[in-house]
Write a protein that holds these residues in place. Structure first.
Motif, PDB file in Angstrom:
ATOM      1  N   VAL A 219       0.863  -1.177   0.000  1.00 38.24           N
ATOM      2  CA  VAL A 219       0.000   0.000   0.000  1.00 38.24           C
ATOM      3  C   VAL A 219       0.901   1.228   0.000  1.00 38.24           C
ATOM      4  CG1 VAL A 219      -1.801   1.281   1.214  1.00 38.24           C
ATOM      5  CG2 VAL A 219      -1.804  -1.235   1.259  1.00 38.24           C
ATOM      6  N   ASP A 220       0.910   1.944  -1.109  1.00 41.52           N
ATOM      7  CA  ASP A 220       1.689   3.179  -1.223  1.00 41.52           C
ATOM      8  C   ASP A 220       0.737   4.339  -0.967  1.00 41.52           C
ATOM      9  OD1 ASP A 220       3.448   5.192  -1.795  1.00 41.52           O
ATOM     10  OD2 ASP A 220       3.467   4.878  -3.957  1.00 41.52           O
ATOM     11  N   LEU A 221       0.805   4.883   0.236  1.00 38.45           N
ATOM     12  CA  LEU A 221      -0.134   5.916   0.672  1.00 38.45           C
ATOM     13  C   LEU A 221       0.571   7.270   0.665  1.00 38.45           C
ATOM     14  CD1 LEU A 221      -3.000   6.410   1.699  1.00 38.45           C
ATOM     15  CD2 LEU A 221      -2.177   5.975   4.015  1.00 38.45           C
ATOM     16  N   GLY A 222       0.291   8.053  -0.366  1.00 38.94           N
ATOM     17  CA  GLY A 222       0.944   9.343  -0.512  1.00 38.94           C
ATOM     18  C   GLY A 222       0.023  10.497  -0.188  1.00 38.94           C
ATOM     19  N   PRO A 249      -8.711   7.903  -3.866  1.00 42.63           N
ATOM     20  CA  PRO A 249      -8.254   9.227  -3.409  1.00 42.63           C
ATOM     21  C   PRO A 249      -8.298   9.345  -1.896  1.00 42.63           C
ATOM     22  CG  PRO A 249     -10.521   9.368  -4.170  1.00 42.63           C
ATOM     23  CD  PRO A 249     -10.092   7.937  -4.378  1.00 42.63           C
ATOM     24  N   TRP A 250      -7.397   8.624  -1.232  1.00 41.90           N
ATOM     25  CA  TRP A 250      -7.422   8.533   0.230  1.00 41.90           C
ATOM     26  C   TRP A 250      -6.128   9.028   0.853  1.00 41.90           C
ATOM     27  CZ3 TRP A 250      -8.438   3.027  -1.598  1.00 41.90           C
ATOM     28  CH2 TRP A 250      -9.742   2.926  -2.118  1.00 41.90           C
ATOM     29  N   GLY A 251      -5.443   9.926   0.165  1.00 44.29           N
ATOM     30  CA  GLY A 251      -4.154  10.409   0.650  1.00 44.29           C
ATOM     31  C   GLY A 251      -4.274  11.523   1.671  1.00 44.29           C
ATOM     32  N   GLY A 252      -3.119  12.004   2.109  1.00 45.32           N
ATOM     33  CA  GLY A 252      -3.043  12.983   3.186  1.00 45.32           C
ATOM     34  C   GLY A 252      -3.654  14.328   2.867  1.00 45.32           C
ATOM     35  N   ILE A 253      -3.757  14.697   1.585  1.00 38.71           N
ATOM     36  CA  ILE A 253      -4.295  16.024   1.272  1.00 38.71           C
ATOM     37  C   ILE A 253      -5.763  16.142   1.655  1.00 38.71           C
ATOM     38  CG2 ILE A 253      -2.652  16.453  -0.582  1.00 38.71           C
ATOM     39  CD1 ILE A 253      -4.844  15.862  -2.602  1.00 38.71           C
ATOM     40  N   GLY A 389       4.562   8.839   2.098  1.00 39.58           N
ATOM     41  CA  GLY A 389       4.627   9.871   3.127  1.00 39.58           C
ATOM     42  C   GLY A 389       3.504   9.799   4.133  1.00 39.58           C
ATOM     43  N   PHE A 390       2.264   9.612   3.678  1.00 34.25           N
ATOM     44  CA  PHE A 390       1.129   9.513   4.590  1.00 34.25           C
ATOM     45  C   PHE A 390       1.134   8.173   5.322  1.00 34.25           C
ATOM     46  CE2 PHE A 390      -3.769   9.784   5.029  1.00 34.25           C
ATOM     47  CZ  PHE A 390      -3.653  10.456   6.235  1.00 34.25           C
ATOM     48  N   GLY A 416       8.610   6.980   3.507  1.00 30.87           N
ATOM     49  CA  GLY A 416       8.380   7.978   2.477  1.00 30.87           C
ATOM     50  C   GLY A 416       9.398   7.952   1.354  1.00 30.87           C
ATOM     51  N   LEU A 417      10.535   7.279   1.578  1.00 29.52           N
ATOM     52  CA  LEU A 417      11.579   7.186   0.547  1.00 29.52           C
ATOM     53  C   LEU A 417      11.663   5.797  -0.068  1.00 29.52           C
ATOM     54  CD1 LEU A 417      14.488   9.189   2.262  1.00 29.52           C
ATOM     55  CD2 LEU A 417      12.954   9.985   0.467  1.00 29.52           C
ATOM     56  N   ALA A 418      10.821   4.864   0.374  1.00 28.56           N
ATOM     57  CA  ALA A 418      10.908   3.486  -0.100  1.00 28.56           C
ATOM     58  C   ALA A 418      10.707   3.382  -1.609  1.00 28.56           C
ATOM     59  CB  ALA A 418       9.879   2.617   0.632  1.00 28.56           C
ATOM     60  N   VAL A 419       9.742   4.118  -2.149  1.00 24.62           N
ATOM     61  CA  VAL A 419       9.489   4.077  -3.591  1.00 24.62           C
ATOM     62  C   VAL A 419      10.698   4.599  -4.360  1.00 24.62           C
ATOM     63  CG1 VAL A 419       8.111   5.107  -5.454  1.00 24.62           C
ATOM     64  CG2 VAL A 419       6.982   4.191  -3.422  1.00 24.62           C
ATOM     65  N   LEU A 420      11.248   5.709  -3.909  1.00 21.10           N
ATOM     66  CA  LEU A 420      12.386   6.314  -4.592  1.00 21.10           C
ATOM     67  C   LEU A 420      13.592   5.376  -4.601  1.00 21.10           C
ATOM     68  CD1 LEU A 420      13.371   8.900  -5.955  1.00 21.10           C
ATOM     69  CD2 LEU A 420      13.967   9.792  -3.702  1.00 21.10           C
ATOM     70  N   LYS A 421      13.887   4.766  -3.465  1.00 22.95           N
ATOM     71  CA  LYS A 421      15.048   3.873  -3.384  1.00 22.95           C
ATOM     72  C   LYS A 421      14.806   2.583  -4.175  1.00 22.95           C
ATOM     73  CE  LYS A 421      16.705   5.645   1.063  1.00 22.95           C
ATOM     74  NZ  LYS A 421      17.005   5.322   2.480  1.00 22.95           N
ATOM     75  N   GLY A 422      13.576   2.065  -4.116  1.00 21.37           N
ATOM     76  CA  GLY A 422      13.265   0.871  -4.898  1.00 21.37           C
ATOM     77  C   GLY A 422      13.318   1.130  -6.386  1.00 21.37           C
ATOM     78  N   ALA A 423      12.979   2.358  -6.793  1.00 15.09           N
ATOM     79  CA  ALA A 423      13.045   2.705  -8.218  1.00 15.09           C
ATOM     80  C   ALA A 423      14.464   2.609  -8.739  1.00 15.09           C
ATOM     81  CB  ALA A 423      12.493   4.115  -8.430  1.00 15.09           C
ATOM     82  N   LEU A 424      15.432   2.933  -7.902  1.00 18.44           N
ATOM     83  CA  LEU A 424      16.829   2.803  -8.322  1.00 18.44           C
ATOM     84  C   LEU A 424      17.189   1.344  -8.548  1.00 18.44           C
ATOM     85  CD1 LEU A 424      18.907   5.324  -6.184  1.00 18.44           C
ATOM     86  CD2 LEU A 424      18.342   5.436  -8.605  1.00 18.44           C
ATOM     87  N   ARG A 425      16.820   0.470  -7.636  1.00 18.51           N
ATOM     88  CA  ARG A 425      17.113  -0.957  -7.801  1.00 18.51           C
ATOM     89  C   ARG A 425      16.430  -1.500  -9.055  1.00 18.51           C
ATOM     90  NH1 ARG A 425      19.348  -3.954  -3.975  1.00 18.51           N
ATOM     91  NH2 ARG A 425      18.112  -5.788  -4.560  1.00 18.51           N
TER      92      ARG A 425
END
Length: 571
Positions: A219-222, A249-253, A389-390, A416-425
């Motif tokens: 679950v990627d909750l942004g 549409p269940w994010g932090g905003i 992030g959320f 909050g950085l898991a997606v970014l770091k996984g994108a590199l791998r």
């Protein structure tokens, strides 16, 4: 599909372009696990200076329409201009990525509102944002190693797994317009990236996601949405998708929106509008303070929460209302002592009120997850990985642990950085994902032999002395079908002109009969350039469609050229 160009580069760089915050990271191919995130971003000044590993997805344009600032710098400069009444003509855009969420009629002409409600075409803002992140990245890379050229970099751009084909193409086109070579650009699905990153973490987390046969939900909750995928680890270490992606549409905003609605009731919409116009820095301080309170709020918290506002907002209330703020709260029939002013620049809010702002989106998220887990194919899913992030919110984590039975919830460090770091791998090894679930039935229009029992006469046509039926849906792949990342469908033909045009259709139906059936739509057209060196009648062409990648691709085996779909909505 990894091109030979991508495989020869020295660096992989990833951009996480979020609804509320964006950032980048990179690593060298000779040391891919040494991930370097973007430098720390700063907001504000003095003792209240805010430090973050991501920066807001905010763009400031000057009065001539040219780019000026991005991120915290964009918001802070706009606030300074407003304080001196010099912001007229300047335009600030925030959180515009949401325009791509479930926009069935997406075109390059789609518009978004700036901070003052004036509309502008969205596409240039995406281009500006990616270009800024790219240039910021290039400066960071230049400090790491001498002699690195821009052509040494493969770029990975993360997108929600639930996004439609045209939204993905919108982002690719924006990246290309931002001077990124399309041959060195790869789109990555955000939940897949999070799943890939979790494999690198401590033994406890790896045990839940890295053992062959393990099935788990990500679950990627942004800020804007929750993007949900379900994966299984195969015996060869790769991932396969076992349920098509879903989201909402269940994010932090949406919590932020509830907070601002409450402020509007207390202080009046006019006062908030004036605050945005005349005391912009105070407005940003208010929203940033609430962001901090939102991220640290616990579901079990019974203590009141103190939010910082501004003296200027209280002064505006006195200007517009003859009542005191205390009298206004009483007149609104707000439960006694649930919201109480403290001095001129703070509010004390009981925890139940804060919880009510979270409740709507998180109720819907939990209901959706429970409905997915109730499906028969999900009976082996025993773990949920929560990132974004959320997803770092203690309230969200506690609600999910208490209300989703039979599964273990794992929140990795720096979620909050898991997606970014996984994108590199993923950029270093795209083959780590071996299969995906198709979200539509795809195919082309064709003819078949007419049958009195099966077909209606109105589609009957004579071709080469034989009765045929037109507009038949020739299926390539079907909705909910699992396909390998290298899954290919090839059609053979002889070209009749320099350009071959192949219309591609899609539907959510499992077994469509005709491309004119309700729910079937022309997605776009594959345009391929044929050879002019050989007579057309002597050419034997194979057009290969690749459906298992993060994007729909096609390849002409006669010319060896790859092409992308020209979407009907982008013509």
């Amino acid at each position: 599909m990894t091109t030979s160009v991508q495989g020869k580069t020295l660096i992989v760089a990833a951009f996480d372009f979020g609804t509320t915050y964006s950032g980048y990271a990179f690593s060298f191919r000779d040391n891919p696990d040494k991930i370097q995130t973007n430098q720390i971003w700063y907001a504000g000044g003095g003792a209240s200076r805010l430090v973050s590993l991501k920066t807001p997805t905010s763009v400031l344009l000057n009065p001539e329409g040219g780019f000026d600032k991005f991120g915290f710098e964009a918001e802070d400069k706009y606030a300074i201009l407003a304080a001196d009444n010099e912001h007229h003509g300047w335009r600030l855009f925030r959180r515009f990525k949401m325009v791509l969420h479930k926009n069935k009629y997406l075109t390059k002409d789609v518009t978004v509102e700036d901070f003052c409600g004036k509309r502008m075409t969205a596409f240039p803002l995406f281009v500006i944002s990616i270009k800024y992140l790219r240039e910021h990245l290039l400066k960071a890379v230049a400090t790491q190693k001498i002699g690195i050229k821009e052509t040494d970099i493969t770029y990975v751009l993360t997108v929600p797994a639930i996004w439609d084909d045209n939204a993905k193409r919108f982002m690719r086109d924006a990246a290309v317009a931002a001077d990124i070579d399309p041959a060195r650009l790869k789109l990555a699905l955000e939940p897949e990236c999070a799943s890939i990153w979790c494999e690198t973490l401590d033994v406890d987390i790896k045990g839940a996601v890295a053992i062959a046969g393990s099935q788990y939900m990500v679950v990627d909750l942004g800020g804007g949405t929750a993007d949900i995928s379900v994966h299984e680890r195969k015996s060869d270490g790769t991932l396969k998708e076992i349920h098509k992606a879903s989201c909402g549409p269940w994010g932090g905003i949406f919590v932020d929106k509830n907070y601002m609605v409450m402020l509007g009731r207390l202080y009046g919409e006019k006062a908030l509008i004036d605050l945005r116009k005349t005391e912009m820095s105070d407005y940003f301080d208010i929203t940033r303070d609430f962001e901090h309170k939102k991220r640290s709020f616990h579901a079990e918290n019974t203590n009141p929460v103190f939010v910082r506002l501004s003296v200027s907002l209280r002064d505006l209330v006195d200007k517009y209302f003859k009542q005191t703020l205390e009298e206004r709260i009483a007149a609104l029939h707000i439960q006694e002592n649930s919201i109480k002013p403290i001095g001129k620049d703070k509010l004390k809010i009981v925890s139940t009120v804060i919880q009510s702002w979270f409740k709507g989106p998180i109720d819907l998220l939990i209901k959706h997850i429970n409905s997915l887990l109730a499906e028969a194919k999900m009976e082996r899913v025993q773990t949920i990985i929560l990132v974004g992030g959320f997803g770092e919110s203690p309230y969200v984590q506690e609600r999910m642990r208490n209300e989703i039975a039979g599964v273990r919830l794992i929140v990795p460090p720096d979620a909050g950085l898991a997606v970014l770091k996984g994108a590199l791998r993923f950029g270093h090894n795209p083959a780590i994902v071996s299969s995906r679930i198709v979200k539509y039935t795809y195919g082309i229009s064709g003819h078949t032999t007419f049958s009195e029992k099966k077909h209606q006469g109105k589609k009957k046509v004579m071709l080469n002395g034989e009765w045929k039926v037109r507009d038949c849906f020739n299926v390539f792949v079907r909705v909910n079908e699992e396909v390998g990342v290298d899954h290919q469908v090839t059609i053979q033909s002889t070209p009749y002109s320099e350009i071959s045009l192949t219309p591609v259709y899609r539907t959510t139906q499992q077994n469509p009969d005709f491309t004119t059936d309700p729910g079937c739509e022309l997605l776009g057209t594959i345009e391929l350039e044929n050879s002019m060196d050989i007579p057309f009648e002597n050419q034997y062409i194979e057009d290969t469609f690749l459906f298992g990648d993060t994007e729909l691709l096609t390849k002409n085996t006669f010319t060896g050229k790859e092409a992308f779909l020209t979407f009907e909505c982008f013509k």
